[in-house]
Design an enzyme around this catalytic site. Structure first.
Site, PDB file in Angstrom:
ATOM      1  N   CYS A 108       0.893  -1.458  -0.061  1.00  0.00           N
ATOM      2  CA  CYS A 108       0.379   0.032  -0.079  1.00  0.00           C
ATOM      3  C   CYS A 108       0.471   2.005   0.042  1.00  0.00           C
ATOM      4  O   CYS A 108       1.007   1.744   0.775  1.00  0.00           O
ATOM      5  CB  CYS A 108      -1.220   0.045   0.675  1.00  0.00           C
ATOM      6  SG  CYS A 108      -1.927   0.973   0.866  1.00  0.00           S
ATOM      7  N   THR A 370     -25.172   0.054  10.850  1.00  0.00           N
ATOM      8  CA  THR A 370     -26.768  -0.065   9.574  1.00  0.00           C
ATOM      9  C   THR A 370     -27.771   1.574   9.820  1.00  0.00           C
ATOM     10  O   THR A 370     -27.619   2.187  10.866  1.00  0.00           O
ATOM     11  CB  THR A 370     -27.304  -1.048   9.919  1.00  0.00           C
ATOM     12  OG1 THR A 370     -28.406  -1.139   8.766  1.00  0.00           O
ATOM     13  CG2 THR A 370     -28.100  -0.835  11.654  1.00  0.00           C
ATOM     14  N   TYR A 371     -27.811   1.369   8.136  1.00  0.00           N
ATOM     15  CA  TYR A 371     -29.027   2.950   8.482  1.00  0.00           C
ATOM     16  C   TYR A 371     -30.021   2.056   7.764  1.00  0.00           C
ATOM     17  O   TYR A 371     -31.532   2.906   7.273  1.00  0.00           O
ATOM     18  CB  TYR A 371     -28.601   3.318   6.951  1.00  0.00           C
ATOM     19  CG  TYR A 371     -27.634   4.160   7.377  1.00  0.00           C
ATOM     20  CD1 TYR A 371     -27.727   5.508   7.770  1.00  0.00           C
ATOM     21  CD2 TYR A 371     -26.347   3.043   6.710  1.00  0.00           C
ATOM     22  CE1 TYR A 371     -25.732   5.735   8.270  1.00  0.00           C
ATOM     23  CE2 TYR A 371     -24.140   4.037   7.052  1.00  0.00           C
ATOM     24  CZ  TYR A 371     -24.842   4.896   7.258  1.00  0.00           C
ATOM     25  OH  TYR A 371     -22.798   5.589   7.683  1.00  0.00           O
ATOM     26  N   THR A 373     -30.975   0.640   5.586  1.00  0.00           N
ATOM     27  CA  THR A 373     -31.154   0.394   3.989  1.00  0.00           C
ATOM     28  C   THR A 373     -30.443  -0.589   3.079  1.00  0.00           C
ATOM     29  O   THR A 373     -30.065  -2.016   3.326  1.00  0.00           O
ATOM     30  CB  THR A 373     -30.901   1.879   3.554  1.00  0.00           C
ATOM     31  OG1 THR A 373     -29.075   1.866   3.714  1.00  0.00           O
ATOM     32  CG2 THR A 373     -31.616   3.191   3.706  1.00  0.00           C
ATOM     33  N   THR A 382     -30.952  -5.607   8.125  1.00  0.00           N
ATOM     34  CA  THR A 382     -29.865  -6.029   6.895  1.00  0.00           C
ATOM     35  C   THR A 382     -28.944  -6.756   8.102  1.00  0.00           C
ATOM     36  O   THR A 382     -27.571  -7.492   6.863  1.00  0.00           O
ATOM     37  CB  THR A 382     -29.250  -5.027   6.477  1.00  0.00           C
ATOM     38  OG1 THR A 382     -27.923  -4.489   7.122  1.00  0.00           O
ATOM     39  CG2 THR A 382     -29.806  -4.171   5.666  1.00  0.00           C
ATOM     40  N   GLU A 447     -22.608   2.345   0.490  1.00  0.00           N
ATOM     41  CA  GLU A 447     -23.301   0.999   0.686  1.00  0.00           C
ATOM     42  C   GLU A 447     -21.467   0.221   0.373  1.00  0.00           C
ATOM     43  O   GLU A 447     -21.338  -0.913   1.430  1.00  0.00           O
ATOM     44  CB  GLU A 447     -24.570   0.484   0.375  1.00  0.00           C
ATOM     45  CG  GLU A 447     -24.989   0.812   0.512  1.00  0.00           C
ATOM     46  CD  GLU A 447     -26.610   0.601   0.556  1.00  0.00           C
ATOM     47  OE1 GLU A 447     -27.075   0.874  -1.124  1.00  0.00           O
ATOM     48  OE2 GLU A 447     -27.665  -0.414   0.985  1.00  0.00           O
TER      49      GLU A 447
HETATM   50  C1  LIG Z   1     -23.332  -3.014   3.266  1.00  0.00           C
HETATM   51  C2  LIG Z   1     -25.178  -2.599   2.904  1.00  0.00           C
HETATM   52  C3  LIG Z   1     -25.626  -3.635   2.504  1.00  0.00           C
HETATM   53  C4  LIG Z   1     -25.445  -2.045   4.756  1.00  0.00           C
HETATM   54  C5  LIG Z   1     -26.905  -1.621   4.685  1.00  0.00           C
HETATM   55  N1  LIG Z   1     -27.398  -0.325   3.980  1.00  0.00           N
HETATM   56  C6  LIG Z   1     -27.229  -0.903   5.905  1.00  0.00           C
HETATM   57  O1  LIG Z   1     -27.791   0.357   6.096  1.00  0.00           O
HETATM   58  O2  LIG Z   1     -27.554  -1.921   6.912  1.00  0.00           O
END
Ligand SMILES: CC(C)C[C@H](N)C(=O)O
Length: 478
Positions: A108, A370-371, A373, A382, A447
């Site tokens: 790196c 997590t959001y 989404t 998720t 993401e």
């Molecule tokens: C890595 C992604 C799938 C996480 C997803 N956007 C969440 O907020 O949990």
């Protein structure tokens, strides 16, 4: 920094050789408008940018990429500054030099350069930057540990630590110093993974970040070298993709509903299947170690191999599939029930209390981030998807969780995502735009950066688990 990139017309007219930035963006993979600019209106990002600038006297590209996840960035900055600038058993110059050695192991150039600057800022001896032959024997002796933790951490033994604690007084390591060295090595291995995985570009003050040209001539350094050799493009359409977010959501929902009652034997069997699979080529007929050479535009490590070669010993040593590990060594699967984060945390607390707390908070933030989404959908749980990513990394490094159902990995991680995870976690320097673009086509860049944060943390934890377990054994035996 994009704002500084103009000017130089007067000099051009005089036929003077002027430096032109090779890359002007923060990342090669993420479009500029996806990342908070330096003068962002976002208050949280702005305050973190300022904090980082005060800590490091610069706003680093990697920090700007992490800025997409402010909650994590805060934890990262707290830990990073503590590791490099607060009290501890090792001198500041040792710490930044260990960082250089760790980053160099993963080729790196970006981080090597940053840490060289940090080393000099902390009053380090410039001679040491000539390479391992110019540093104290004590520091050089860490090379083996660095090499194993970076590529095949399952090979680290108590004896490796014992060897470091023996010898004459000047080159002998204390246990507390070793605990700190392991943390530093793992932190920078993880960070190198993140920088490769998100395509972080060199900072402007890096010599390799400029090409030189005169008005009449073209740049003396090409922007990016096309790859020589086989030029077969990778067709990701041939590779199985979950593709539709709906399908993925449906699978996650099903898994949640159908909590299977699986026997221990069955769980073990599923782990073995996943581990074996990870060791086969994820793209039919392709060896991932040679992967990037098949992709047009992949030019290997940014900045060239010679830049970091002086900081590594045995440069050919690299990751080997755990399933195919050195047969004669008889290394068993690492069972998380016997040694896990709680154990590692306790060892760290004994020697390096504040850092143990910081690492614990950082890891938990990354694991739980997590959001809710998923691409364009809101209010999605998720958890299972994020856990599968984490488990897949640990599985490739031979760490097994008895209570996890490994068939989730196969159901939730599409093949291009597995290719990305394996490349970034095991051969980070081979990460290319094609591998980054190849997975989760419908998802946002933030993401994908989120995935990279998980890879950084999961991979760092692999090193800490193997490293601190061996160090504990060494302490018990001495
Ligand atoms: C890595 C992604 C799938 C996480 C997803 N956007 C969440 O907020 O949990």
């Amino acid at each position: 920094m994009p704002g500084l990139l103009k000017g130089n017309t007067e000099d051009e007219d005089k036929n003077v050789v002027v430096p032109t930035p090779v890359r002007v963006d923060v990342s090669r993979f993420i479009p500029r408008d996806e990342i908070h600019p330096i003068d962002t209106d976002d208050e949280q990002a702005h305050s973190l940018y300022s904090e980082s600038f005060i800590q490091n006297c610069r706003l680093e590209h990697m920090v700007m990429v992490m800025g997409l996840h402010p909650q994590y960035l805060q934890q990262f900055l707290d830990t990073n500054v503590h590791l490099l600038q607060s009290s501890g058993a090792l001198s500041y110059e040792y710490r930044s030099y260990i960082a250089i050695m760790a980053a160099a192991r993963h080729q790196c150039t970006y981080l090597v350069h940053l840490m060289e600057a940090q080393f000099l800022l902390q009053g380090g001896n410039r001679e040491w930057l000539k390479g391992l032959d110019h540093i104290p024997a004590k520091l050089r002796a860490l090379s083996k540990l660095n090499r194993l933790l970076a590529h095949r951490p399952w090979l680290v033994t108590a004896q490796d630590f014992k060897d470091l604690t023996e010898g004459d007084a000047a080159s002998r390591w204390q246990h507390s110093q070793l605990a700190q060295a392991v943390v530093l090595l793992c932190h920078f291995h993880g960070l190198a993974i993140f920088c490769h995985g998100t395509g972080v570009n060199l900072e402007l003050d890096h010599s390799k970040a400029h090409s030189f040209h005169t008005r009449s001539g073209s740049p003396t350094t090409p922007r990016s070298k096309p790859t020589s050799g086989s030029n077969t493009p990778v067709d990701f359409r041939q590779i199985e993709q979950i593709g539709d977010v709906e399908v993925l959501m449906e699978r996650m929902r099903k898994l949640q509903e159908e909590e299977e009652d699986v026997t221990t034997e069955e769980r073990n069997r599923r782990f073995e299947i996943e581990k074996e699979e990870a060791s086969y080529s994820l793209i039919p007929g392709m060896d991932i170690a040679k992967f990037c050479f098949l992709i047009p535009g992949a030019s290997g490590p940014v900045g060239g191999a010679a830049y970091f070669a002086r900081y590594v010993e045995d440069p050919q040593f690299s990751y080997q599939d755990f399933a195919k590990r050195d047969a004669h060594a008889e290394i068993p699967t690492f069972r998380a029930q016997d040694y896990n984060w709680d154990h590692a945390f306790t060892v760290m607390t004994g020697y390096y209390g504040e850092v143990a707390e910081l690492l614990d908070e950082k890891y938990k933030t990354a694991y739980n981030l997590t959001y809710k989404t998923l691409a364009t959908r809101d209010n999605v749980d998720t958890t299972s998807l994020r856990r599968a990513i984490w488990m897949y990394v640990h599985c490739m490094y031979g760490i097994m969780y008895d209570d996890y159902n490994y068939s989730e990995v196969n159901q939730l991680l599409e093949r291009p995502l597995k290719v990305f995870i394996k490349t970034v976690s095991c051969f980070p320097e081979k990460t290319t735009q094609a591998v980054y673009d190849g997975f989760w086509k419908q998802f946002r860049h933030s993401e994908k950066v989120h995935v990279n944060i998980m890879l950084l943390e999961a991979r760092m934890q692999v090193g800490l688990l193997y490293g601190l377990r061996a160090l504990t054994q060494c302490m018990r035996e001495s």
